[in-house]
Scaffold this active site. Structure first.
Site, PDB file in Angstrom:
ATOM      1  CG  HIS A   1      -1.767   1.211   1.346  1.00 44.76           C
ATOM      2  ND1 HIS A   1      -1.391   2.293   2.102  1.00 44.76           N
ATOM      3  CD2 HIS A   1      -2.931   1.541   0.757  1.00 44.76           C
ATOM      4  CE1 HIS A   1      -2.307   3.226   2.007  1.00 44.76           C
ATOM      5  NE2 HIS A   1      -3.264   2.801   1.190  1.00 44.76           N
TER       6      HIS A   1
ATOM      7  CB  CYS B   1      -0.418  36.485 -13.973  1.00 46.12           C
ATOM      8  SG  CYS B   1      -1.343  37.913 -13.389  1.00 46.12           S
TER       9      CYS B   1
END
Ligand code: ADP
Ligand code: MG
Ligand code: MG
Length: 877
Positions: free
Chosen positions: A455, A832
């Protein structure tokens, strides 16, 4: 006609992923191409959605179809649920469209009860197997369906092993396992208050509902948010007849990849356990053997398996991650999927597939998840320092990367420590899905148990987090939060370093160096640049940032925030003098002191950009952010300005605003104090003139960006100041210099009136941080207080400040482009905000016709790749 809610594996194919989930679609596809798959059926993702719509119940229509398919399955297998001659046992497996480790655990051997287990024990002449299946089933069902914690059962197993003096599950006998099954049932009864269900149908419906339920568990919700998976998708349920890997030493179970998921190297990679079932390999119950050892144990099955690998890789034209079981020497395929891989491996595999003629360049570009590139851009260990260091121990290099941090022992501690800014390494015996949030914030993960497909390894690779697993030499004392390795005892808070490539673990901190784009990374990036239409700029305030961004492929600066330049001790004082001045003349005097610094900053920035576009945003934040807090500083300022301390304090108080986010900031500052804009314009223009002289071959064309416009008239007032100042500077210098004046678009009103503004502006740049907060009407600094409640109520599936809200904010952006471009054909448009580096937002920007995105330097490669993928998916001229 009723809708079809249930499909036999024989009825589906890989193209039906949305309906059947990834696992179901691939089981169907493997069936279709003739691979050995235990048969069964898939309940669709739509049934899951329906389950929620019906108030978390399975309606009669769906029930009827499930019942009918049980009959069909019984026919196909010749076995019957609950039968005393030939009982059918099944697995119940969840499977969403995109694989989701945060979801439900699989239930195996469903259909067993007190009678059936005795039938099996007798008929098979293998009572150990029968009781092993039964105890596993009770264990899994109790945990997954009834949510009785795993640990109670694990404790009982440990007690049994201790009592029998054995260390491994496989050493327990039929009698031991029988006794365990009884203990498990008693445990179940004491926790749940009723008997363990014996009716296979009841068991099956319980399991199906548990899968549906798991779609909405907290782990799954966190995973979905991190991976952009919509809640509306739902999960499918697969009901499949069992193949048994636990019938003896001629049986086993394994997990394998067709290529190394850590490095991408071609060749079988995986693990195998004999006499085992299901999750034993992944859970780290015993340490599995390398897949190649399977060749000696099961030559026939191994040969067949390698053939299947080739078939599947050719078929899917990608690296496959497969799960399989061998029952009495016969191979059964239980799963295949495009394997999760590290960013490094993803790049190598994509390039190799192109070289092997399996994929085109475009397909290779489209195969890489841009979000994963991040890890490659993080620092790596300094090779010299690494060579000089002696490892304390060596585990498996389960997920590459370099990690240094302080040891913590629980996922919760990892979260708490990380929240206060500590870098942590999560050290665990083994990890489980509950640990996900802790794993996410850790620099690295170290486990004592578990193989390359455990896992911890799988999840870490998915997240791009460094992981060393299976370091068995560690003597762990979780209860007292300490462990011993290489003769040294480590306590919580001690520093260690992990090398996720070699599996080496080191004492203390090993220095790191910056990563670079080379090799396969460079090749993929070159292809991305070849196909993308959207330009990629960077947000950079310093020449160092700008240089880094250039190395990472930025084609310009889309946002330089000038206010950051004022915080230098010498400048901040002059700036404060300006703020507390009474007259324009005084302010100009103070600004005059800052001018040379600012000009120098811009020159350095232009130099770093080598003639590429640079957008400079004028002062944006409210002035109170700059004033002194400390008594001593206030006194100093008072002295310099010939004012009393009280007078300065009064000015500071007067700057207080009730809502600074919507206060005296942005171009409002330039309207009230045009001298600030004058000074900044002089700096921009003088710097450009100087750099142009030094580099005649560069074409300097600075872009001045006015922040926070909401009304064309205010923009024009500031623009006039800028243009007059700039033209005078240029005239004085006797040169030719082009420059542009544009605006941030970050207030909804600017979008609504974009046609007016575009007539006067040379460019727009969407400031989506502000545009998002202004559109929603909540501040990004305070959203944290309620976002979790919004996730819980399914109002938001993601943070609108990280992932662009395409519906609302996106609509405003589209409107601004549609209004602006026709009135000004030269208008160029960019973005931006933080969103400029988020892949799904980049795709949206491409689709609505932006010219460029601008993002922080380390997001530049992500944006380049995302822009190319957007073009490949939705070509634009
Ligand atoms: P996950 O999505 O967590 O991998 P799976 O549904 O693939 O869960 O099940 C985990 C494991 O259980 C499989 O790898 C396989 O070993 C075992 N398993 C599932 N179904 C069967 C089956 N029908 N027969 C034998 N083993 C099975
Ligand atoms: Mg699986
Ligand atoms: Mg802003």
């Amino acid at each position: 006609m009723a809708r079809k809610w249930v499909y036999l594996f024989k009825e589906g194919d890989a193209g039906m992923r949305e309906l059947l989930g990834g696992k179901g679609a691939n089981l169907a596809e493997m069936t279709k191409i003739g691979l050995p798959v235990p048969q069964g059926f898939t309940i669709t993702t739509e049934a899951c959605t329906q389950y929620y719509e019906d108030g978390k119940t399975i309606n009669d229509e769906i029930r009827e179809q499930i019942d009918a398919h049980i009959l069909k399955m019984e026919e196909i297998t010749g076995k019957k649920f609950g039968d005393h001659e030939n009982p059918l046992l099944v697995s119940v497996r969840s499977g969403a469209r995109a694989s989701m480790p945060g979801m439900m655990d699989t239930i195996l051997n469903l259909g067993l009860n007190e009678d059936v287990v005795r039938v099996l024990a007798e008929k098979s002449n293998n009572p150990r197997w029968a009781w092993d299946c039964y105890r596993r089933f009770i264990q899994m069902y109790s945990d997954v369906v009834m949510e009785v914690g795993k640990k109670y059962f694990e404790e009982l197993i440990d007690e049994m092993k201790a009592k029998k003096g054995v260390t491994q599950d496989v050493d327990l006998t039929a009698e031991d396992l029988h006794e365990l099954a009884e203990q498990f049932k008693a445990e179940y009864k004491s926790k749940i208050g009723s008997d363990f269900p014996s009716d296979p149908k009841e068991q099956l419906y319980g399991a199906i509902m548990a899968v549906f339920r798991s779609w909405d568990n907290p782990r799954a919700n966190v995973y979905r948010r991190d991976n952009d998976i919509p809640y509306s998708w739902g999960t499918a349920v697969n009901v499949q007849s069992m193949a048994f890997g636990n019938m003896g030493d001629d049986c086993g179970t394994g997990v394998a990849f067709t290529r190394d998921p850590g490095t991408g190297a071609k060749g079988l990679f995986g693990e195998f356990l004999t006499n085992a079932q299901g999750e034993d390999v992944v859970a780290g119950v015993r340490t599995p053997m390398h897949i190649n050892e399977m060749e000696q144990k099961f030559p026939e099955a191994f040969k067949q398996f390698t053939e299947v690998c080739q078939i599947l890789e050719k078929h899917y034209r990608d690296m496959q991650d497969m799960e399989f079981t061998v029952e009495h020497g016969k191979l059964y395929m239980l799963q295949t999927r495009n394997g999760k891989r590290t960013a490094q491996a993803a790049l190598k595999i994509a390039c190799d597939l192109v070289d092997e003629g399996m994929r085109t360049e475009e397909e290779a570009v489209a195969m890489i998840d841009p979000r994963n590139l991040d890890t490659l851009l993080h620092p790596q260990f300094d090779q010299k320092a690494l060579k000089a260091a002696t490892p304390l121990g060596k585990g498996l290099g389960a997920s590459p990367g370099a990690a240094c941090g302080k040891v913590v022992f629980t996922a919760d501690d990892a979260e708490v420590w990380a929240a206060r800014g500590e870098k942590v390494i999560l050290v665990r015996l083994e990890t489980s899905p509950e640990d996900i949030t802790g794993m996410k914030v850790a620099q690295g993960i170290l486990t004592v148990r578990g193989g390359m497909t455990s896992h911890a390894a799988v999840v870490a690779r998915g997240m791009g987090t460094c992981c060393v697993s299976g370091l068995g030499d560690i003597v762990m004392d979780e209860a007292n939060k300490k462990f011993t390795l290489g003769g040294k005892t480590f306590h919580e808070g001690d520093f260690i370093s992990l090398d996720g490539s070699t599996g080496n673990v080191y004492d203390g901190v090993i220095p790191t160096v910056d990563a670079s784009i080379a090799g396969e990374f460079g090749r993929i990036m070159a292809w991305a640049d070849k196909y993308r239409k959207l330009a990629v700029r960077t947000n950079a305030d310093t020449p160092q940032d700008a240089k880094k961004a250039r190395e990472l492929g930025a084609e310009g600066i889309g946002l330089c925030r000038t206010e950051h330049m004022f915080f230098d001790p010498e400048r901040i004082f002059a700036f404060r003098e300006m703020i507390v001045s009474d007259t324009k003349e005084e302010r100009e005097e103070a600004l005059e002191k800052i001018l040379p610094y600012q000009q120098g900053d811009f020159e350095a920035l232009y130099e770093a950009l080598e003639g590429n576009p640079v957008t400079i945003r004028f002062l944006d934040p409210p002035l109170h952010e700059f004033v002194p807090q400390e008594e001593e500083e206030i006194e100093k300022l008072a002295k310099a300005k010939n004012k009393s301390v009280q007078e300065i304090k009064d000015i500071i108080t007067s700057l207080h605003e009730f809502n600074p986010m919507m206060g005296h900031r942005g171009l409002r500052l330039a309207v009230t104090y045009p001298e600030i804009a004058v000074m900044q314009t002089k700096a921009v223009i003088r710097a450009a003139i100087n750099v142009q002289k030094k580099h005649p071959d560069w074409k300097m064309n600075p872009e001045i960006m006015i922040p926070l416009t909401s009304e064309v008239k205010e923009f024009n007032v500031v623009k006039k100041v800028v243009v007059e100042t700039a033209d005078e500077e240029i005239k004085k210098a006797g040169v030719n210099l082009a420059y542009q004046v544009g605006t941030m678009v970050e207030i909804p009103r600017a979008c609504l009136t974009a046609d007016e503004i575009a007539k006067n502006a040379d460019f727009f740049c969407f400031g989506t941080n502000d545009l998002t907060q202004m559109t929603f009407g909540f501040s990004r600094d305070d959203a944290g207080k309620f976002l979790n409640a919004y996730y819980d109520n399914k109002i938001f599936e993601s943070d609108p400040f990280a992932k662009l809200d395409q519906v609302g904010v996106g609509k405003l952006m589209k409107m601004a482009i549609e209004l602006g471009k026709p009135v000004n054909p030269h208008l160029h448009v960019g973005i931006c905000g933080e969103h400029g580096g988020d892949p799904s937002s980049v795709e949206f920007c491409h689709d609505i016709g932006l010219d460029y995105v601008s993002c922080s330097p380390f997001r530049v490669p992500v944006a380049r790749l995302a822009a190319a993928q957007a073009q490949i998916k939705n070509p634009r001229k």
